[in-house]
Every structure is written in structure tokens, then in C-alpha cells.
Enzyme design. Sequence first.
Site, short mmCIF file in Angstrom:
data_model
loop_
_atom_site.label_atom_id
_atom_site.label_comp_id
_atom_site.label_asym_id
_atom_site.label_seq_id
_atom_site.Cartn_x
_atom_site.Cartn_y
_atom_site.Cartn_z
CG PHE A 221 29.81 31.61 0.77
CD1 PHE A 221 30.98 31.86 1.48
CD2 PHE A 221 29.43 32.53 -0.20
CE1 PHE A 221 31.75 33.00 1.23
CE2 PHE A 221 30.18 33.67 -0.47
CZ PHE A 221 31.35 33.90 0.25
CG ASP A 243 32.01 25.71 2.21
OD1 ASP A 243 30.94 26.33 2.35
OD2 ASP A 243 32.82 25.56 3.14
CB ALA A 272 33.55 32.14 -1.43
CG ASP A 292 23.38 30.90 2.49
OD1 ASP A 292 23.28 31.95 3.16
OD2 ASP A 292 22.95 29.80 2.88
CB CYS A 332 22.89 34.51 8.21
SG CYS A 332 24.68 34.24 8.19
#
Length: 387
Positions: A221, A243, A272, A292, A332
Site C-alpha cells: 500500500f 500498490d 495488495a 500501510d 488510519c
Amino acid sequence: MPKAEARAIRHGFPWVYANEMVLDRRTKALEPGSLAVLEDAQRTALGVVAVNPLSKIAARVLDASPGAVIDEAWFEKRLAAAQIHRALLYDAPFYRLVHAEADGLPGVVIDRFGEVAVIQPNAAWAERHLPALVAALVRVTGVGTVLKNAAGRARALEGLDAESGVLAGAAPKGPVSVRMNGATYMADLTGGQKTGLFYDQRESHAFVQRLAKGARVLDVFSHVGGFGLAALAGGAEHALAVDGSAPALALAREGAEASGVAERFETREGDAFAVLQALGGEGARFEVVICDPPAFAPSRQALDAGLRAYERVARLAAPLVAESGYLVLCSCSHAVDLAAFRAASARGIGKAGRRGPLVWEGRAGPDHPVLPQLAETGYLKALAFRL
């Protein structure tokens, strides 16, 4: 509003939910983003709020003073305070200038790229006051160009459109180069994800850079090369960036060229999860593996599915880590707290048959301050395991 909620507002909580306040016929008829004075049940003023009857967040606190005037001068004061903080931290004007509620501008994100600023006005009140905000931004920072990025789920929840554009100056021709941790990144400010580059992982990039000296690195990612380019700038032997976005990987390769590390940098386009499985089947091993991903749990409704996705990432990535190597996992997602993310990651590692201590926990850099009363401002989490 009820006593408990009023107390929370007095103690700094910045939101009032629709079910916590009286919305009479007149209030419900207000245009989204209208300003009003919030009062408790005893009619004591709590401050100036921005009202949006269409949103679950019915009011956002702008100023604790009920007499505050929300004009260019008000914006200038908030922006100047934000810039003073960042100027202490960074030698060059490449950072998040405004991190929404934590910088006193609810729903507003501003990233600075030298002479260009990109605004995400993710709340109706900010959209209504955009001219004053832009004028104050230009005056305080001296930027020549201000871009509006209207992508993202938050604007839709506020009843706003997804129309981006140029608010001042002229859009840059091509990507903008950004230097961080010794690497050069290429940021597409008009067509890239979010504002064009993720500044929030700067501190985590620096930590991984220390782990990666002489290492083979897998950056999953990767977006425009985040962890991989930082690792190479710190002396990694080789980095593979994975990615699903061909344009992002093209920018990553441009960044590698600009950083002088192109001969040690490789990209692989694809889903991914599929690439992780394929690498496992190939018997690939790396001293440092970083995952990530985008937010798997952008809301509480998606929490369970998001945690399962984080567990799966850990389960697929752990077998790729060489003995005594490092696995760095990031989230996130606003809805996933650190404890839940840590538990999901540990489950995934265990199901892969690997073991090892957690050696580091990270968060967004200091240009992404956290409002203590609002957990959502501390959304970013990073974990490093030694397997």
C-alpha cells in the site's frame, strides 16, 4: 442542551450531536453552515457554533466566546497560531498546516506544499466561509496558489459536493517535489489521493529508515513510495513498492529517480492481498515489511469488518518477514482504537505461525496535533513487531 453534554462542551469537546440538542422548526430550517450561539438548558451561552441540521454532527464549536465574530481576522488568528507551531518543527514549508478541530478550525484540513496550499473544507460552515478563509490563508502564509480538494466521505456526510478547483493563483503544472527524511516524493496536488501526499507518516518513515539499513524492504500500500523511498534514503539494499494505483507507482518511480535510488527501487502493481499471497508462494523474504493500508474501518459500522481486514494483512505479511526482521503495520481508521488494532495485528501474526515482541508504537507527527477531547484526531497508529 442537557447538563452532561453542556459540561463536555465547557471542557473542550467540539461537537454537538443532533440527538443532544433541541432542534425546533426554525433551527431545522437553517442553512447548513449557519452560525449561532449555543445555549444550555438554563439559556447560558456556551459559544459560537456552526449548525448543520442535515448532519449527525448538528453543531461544531468555533469559539468559546459567544461574542466572537467569524471573519477574516478570526481566521488569520487561528492560521497564524498554526503556522507558528509548524515553523518551529520544520525547516521548509512542507507540512500539514491545519489539522481540523485540533487547530481550532473544525472540519478543515490544509496541507502546505511550499508556495501551494491545498484545502479540504470538509464541513458546511467552512464551505460557506471559504472566501474569508482563503484570503486569510494567503495573507498569513504568503502562498501564491490555493487549491480546493473536495474528495472524500466527510463532505458527503455534510451534504456537500465533490467539486475540486483552484481558489487562488494557478494550479501547478505537473507534480510538486517534496523532500522528507532525505528522500524526494512527487505529489500530484490536483489528481492524487487526498491533498496529494500523506505528511502524517513522516515520523514513522524516519523510524523505519533506522531499521532498514542494508535491508530488503517490502512497502505494501505504498502510494507514492512513502516507506520504501525513506528506507532507501537511509541505506536500505532494495525496496519493492506494492500498490493498486498505476499513477501512484509512476510517481513513486519519479521520486526514486529524483532521490538517486532508482536502481534499488522496484514497483509491483496489483491488489495488495493478492500480491502478498503471491510473494508468499514465491518464497520471498524481506528484513523489513511495512503495510500501510487505507482506512478499513472509516466508521463504527465498519469496525468488525475493518478489524478482520487488519488481521488478514498481518497474517499474510508475517510469513514474508525474515528471521529477526521487522513487520510494521499501520491503521488510519478513526473507528479503530490502538488496543483493538494491536490485538487484531497480534492475532494475524499468531495465525501465521510467527511470534515476536512489539518494539515500537507510532502516531502521526506533531503537525497533526490531537485534541484530547476528540479521539478521532488521533486516528493514525503504527506498530513495529520483531518476528
